[in-house]
Design an enzyme around this catalytic site. Sequence first.
Site, PDB file in Angstrom:
ATOM      1  N   SER A 180       0.849  -1.192   0.000  1.00  0.00           N
ATOM      2  CA  SER A 180       0.000   0.000   0.000  1.00  0.00           C
ATOM      3  C   SER A 180       0.883   1.239   0.000  1.00  0.00           C
ATOM      4  O   SER A 180       1.713   1.416   0.896  1.00  0.00           O
ATOM      5  CB  SER A 180      -0.882   0.015   1.247  1.00  0.00           C
ATOM      6  OG  SER A 180      -1.392   1.321   1.424  1.00  0.00           O
ATOM      7  N   HIS A 214      -1.427  -1.169  -4.220  1.00  0.00           N
ATOM      8  CA  HIS A 214      -2.694  -0.839  -3.555  1.00  0.00           C
ATOM      9  C   HIS A 214      -2.731   0.660  -3.274  1.00  0.00           C
ATOM     10  O   HIS A 214      -1.836   1.200  -2.602  1.00  0.00           O
ATOM     11  CB  HIS A 214      -2.775  -1.642  -2.257  1.00  0.00           C
ATOM     12  CG  HIS A 214      -4.047  -1.495  -1.496  1.00  0.00           C
ATOM     13  ND1 HIS A 214      -5.206  -2.161  -1.815  1.00  0.00           N
ATOM     14  CD2 HIS A 214      -4.340  -0.752  -0.401  1.00  0.00           C
ATOM     15  CE1 HIS A 214      -6.158  -1.854  -0.947  1.00  0.00           C
ATOM     16  NE2 HIS A 214      -5.662  -0.994  -0.077  1.00  0.00           N
ATOM     17  N   ASP A 267      -4.719   3.714  -1.574  1.00  0.00           N
ATOM     18  CA  ASP A 267      -5.735   4.021  -0.562  1.00  0.00           C
ATOM     19  C   ASP A 267      -6.251   5.443  -0.730  1.00  0.00           C
ATOM     20  O   ASP A 267      -5.577   6.400  -0.360  1.00  0.00           O
ATOM     21  CB  ASP A 267      -5.119   3.865   0.838  1.00  0.00           C
ATOM     22  CG  ASP A 267      -5.006   2.400   1.226  1.00  0.00           C
ATOM     23  OD1 ASP A 267      -6.007   1.681   1.117  1.00  0.00           O
ATOM     24  OD2 ASP A 267      -3.903   1.986   1.640  1.00  0.00           O
ATOM     25  N   MET A 325      -8.708   8.270   0.416  1.00  0.00           N
ATOM     26  CA  MET A 325      -9.510   8.668   1.590  1.00  0.00           C
ATOM     27  C   MET A 325      -9.965  10.107   1.415  1.00  0.00           C
ATOM     28  O   MET A 325      -9.194  10.948   0.944  1.00  0.00           O
ATOM     29  CB  MET A 325      -8.662   8.568   2.866  1.00  0.00           C
ATOM     30  CG  MET A 325      -8.064   7.194   3.100  1.00  0.00           C
ATOM     31  SD  MET A 325      -7.226   7.132   4.700  1.00  0.00           S
ATOM     32  CE  MET A 325      -6.374   5.547   4.558  1.00  0.00           C
ATOM     33  N   HIS A 362      -8.549   1.365  -3.682  1.00  0.00           N
ATOM     34  CA  HIS A 362      -9.443   1.141  -2.541  1.00  0.00           C
ATOM     35  C   HIS A 362     -10.075   2.474  -2.187  1.00  0.00           C
ATOM     36  O   HIS A 362      -9.413   3.346  -1.625  1.00  0.00           O
ATOM     37  CB  HIS A 362      -8.589   0.559  -1.397  1.00  0.00           C
ATOM     38  CG  HIS A 362      -9.320   0.380  -0.105  1.00  0.00           C
ATOM     39  ND1 HIS A 362      -8.665   0.112   1.085  1.00  0.00           N
ATOM     40  CD2 HIS A 362     -10.631   0.406   0.199  1.00  0.00           C
ATOM     41  CE1 HIS A 362      -9.553   0.000   2.055  1.00  0.00           C
ATOM     42  NE2 HIS A 362     -10.754   0.174   1.552  1.00  0.00           N
ATOM     43  N   MET A 393     -12.062   4.702  -0.018  1.00  0.00           N
ATOM     44  CA  MET A 393     -12.655   4.945   1.302  1.00  0.00           C
ATOM     45  C   MET A 393     -13.288   6.327   1.243  1.00  0.00           C
ATOM     46  O   MET A 393     -12.798   7.298   1.834  1.00  0.00           O
ATOM     47  CB  MET A 393     -11.566   4.862   2.382  1.00  0.00           C
ATOM     48  CG  MET A 393     -11.139   3.433   2.668  1.00  0.00           C
ATOM     49  SD  MET A 393      -9.538   3.349   3.496  1.00  0.00           S
ATOM     50  CE  MET A 393      -8.453   3.402   2.080  1.00  0.00           C
ATOM     51  N   MET A 446     -11.609  -5.813   5.533  1.00  0.00           N
ATOM     52  CA  MET A 446     -10.733  -4.931   6.318  1.00  0.00           C
ATOM     53  C   MET A 446     -10.401  -5.617   7.640  1.00  0.00           C
ATOM     54  O   MET A 446     -11.300  -6.025   8.380  1.00  0.00           O
ATOM     55  CB  MET A 446     -11.423  -3.593   6.614  1.00  0.00           C
ATOM     56  CG  MET A 446     -11.542  -2.639   5.437  1.00  0.00           C
ATOM     57  SD  MET A 446     -10.013  -2.300   4.544  1.00  0.00           S
ATOM     58  CE  MET A 446      -8.983  -1.581   5.815  1.00  0.00           C
ATOM     59  N   GLY A 488      -8.459   3.938   7.700  1.00  0.00           N
ATOM     60  CA  GLY A 488      -8.072   5.325   7.959  1.00  0.00           C
ATOM     61  C   GLY A 488      -6.573   5.512   8.152  1.00  0.00           C
ATOM     62  O   GLY A 488      -6.031   6.535   7.784  1.00  0.00           O
ATOM     63  N   GLY A 513      -2.475   3.517   8.439  1.00  0.00           N
ATOM     64  CA  GLY A 513      -1.583   2.371   8.375  1.00  0.00           C
ATOM     65  C   GLY A 513      -1.049   2.065   9.769  1.00  0.00           C
ATOM     66  O   GLY A 513      -1.250   2.840  10.713  1.00  0.00           O
ATOM     67  N   ASP A 532      -6.774  -6.523   4.237  1.00  0.00           N
ATOM     68  CA  ASP A 532      -6.099  -5.224   4.284  1.00  0.00           C
ATOM     69  C   ASP A 532      -6.056  -4.700   5.713  1.00  0.00           C
ATOM     70  O   ASP A 532      -7.100  -4.428   6.311  1.00  0.00           O
ATOM     71  CB  ASP A 532      -6.871  -4.258   3.372  1.00  0.00           C
ATOM     72  CG  ASP A 532      -6.240  -2.868   3.288  1.00  0.00           C
ATOM     73  OD1 ASP A 532      -5.133  -2.679   3.807  1.00  0.00           O
ATOM     74  OD2 ASP A 532      -6.875  -1.991   2.673  1.00  0.00           O
ATOM     75  N   GLY A 533      -4.831  -4.558   6.234  1.00  0.00           N
ATOM     76  CA  GLY A 533      -4.644  -3.917   7.525  1.00  0.00           C
ATOM     77  C   GLY A 533      -3.974  -4.807   8.549  1.00  0.00           C
ATOM     78  O   GLY A 533      -4.453  -5.897   8.843  1.00  0.00           O
ATOM     79  N   GLY A 560       1.149  -2.368   4.116  1.00  0.00           N
ATOM     80  CA  GLY A 560       1.752  -1.049   4.083  1.00  0.00           C
ATOM     81  C   GLY A 560       3.040  -1.035   4.881  1.00  0.00           C
ATOM     82  O   GLY A 560       4.136  -1.193   4.335  1.00  0.00           O
ATOM     83  N   SER A 561       2.901  -0.911   6.205  1.00  0.00           N
ATOM     84  CA  SER A 561       4.107  -0.822   7.046  1.00  0.00           C
ATOM     85  C   SER A 561       5.006  -2.045   6.944  1.00  0.00           C
ATOM     86  O   SER A 561       6.225  -1.908   7.000  1.00  0.00           O
ATOM     87  CB  SER A 561       3.733  -0.593   8.513  1.00  0.00           C
ATOM     88  OG  SER A 561       2.371  -0.486   8.697  1.00  0.00           O
TER      89      SER A 561
END
Length: 225
Positions: free
Chosen positions: A8, A33, A35, A37, A66, A68, A145, A150, A152, A183-184, A205-206
């Site tokens: 991400s 990916h 994100d 928002m 994605h 959001m 999710m 909102g 990472g 995801d997440g 992501g991280s």
Amino acid sequence: MRKIILPSILSADFCRMGEEVAMLEKSGADMIHCDVMDGTFVGPITFGAQMVKGVRKATSLPLDVHLMIVHPETQIERFAKAGADFITVHYEAYHADPSTEKEKICSVLKNIKDFGIKCGLVINPATPVEVLKPYLSLVDLILVMSVVPGYGGQKFIPSSLEKVKALVKWREEQSLSFAIEIDGGVTEENASVIREAGVDMIVAGSAVFKASDRARAIRILRGEA
Ligand code: DX5
Ligand code: ZN
């Protein structure tokens, strides 16, 4: 089947996005990916179609967008033209009015498909997986999710895997072929239990961006290292 790893770009350095995306491709990512928002559906604002257009130029990998955002149906054309390969919209964006929910979800999914793009529905951790049942034959992808969307770097919610298992079961019972994405909160430590639950596509992501060796991190998430 080989798992698809989607870093991400939420965790990327936004000032060096082109280089970051090129690095992800070189490191063995399968897709990117993105994100999106809007500050309303979720608190933060990230980026819109202009960024996706830039990312499209920086890589030949498929882009998974994605959304959001509220009223995602108003933005599909922009993201399609920007170069999205997959677009996912949240079930919760339509849930406030149950009298129009089904009609609106079917319409936005069709709208995405009409652009030749793969479509998906996303559910938040608080949403029961059963709400997806009417839509399973219409989607290419379901995104579960595993954190509240909102931000990472949050902690994985283990009950998400029960949703994945239910989806695997329904897919088999109904001979459907949608992919299952999570995801997440994915880490090198929990990736194996996530793969074993039957997830096809893993967003990280991280776990990718904080790793000193990103190629190795991607291989570990895929179960190859
Ligand atoms: C959260 C986003 C995720 C996020 C994942 O709202 O949808 O894609 O980037 O980040 P990690 O993998 O750090 O939890
Ligand atoms: Zn995401």
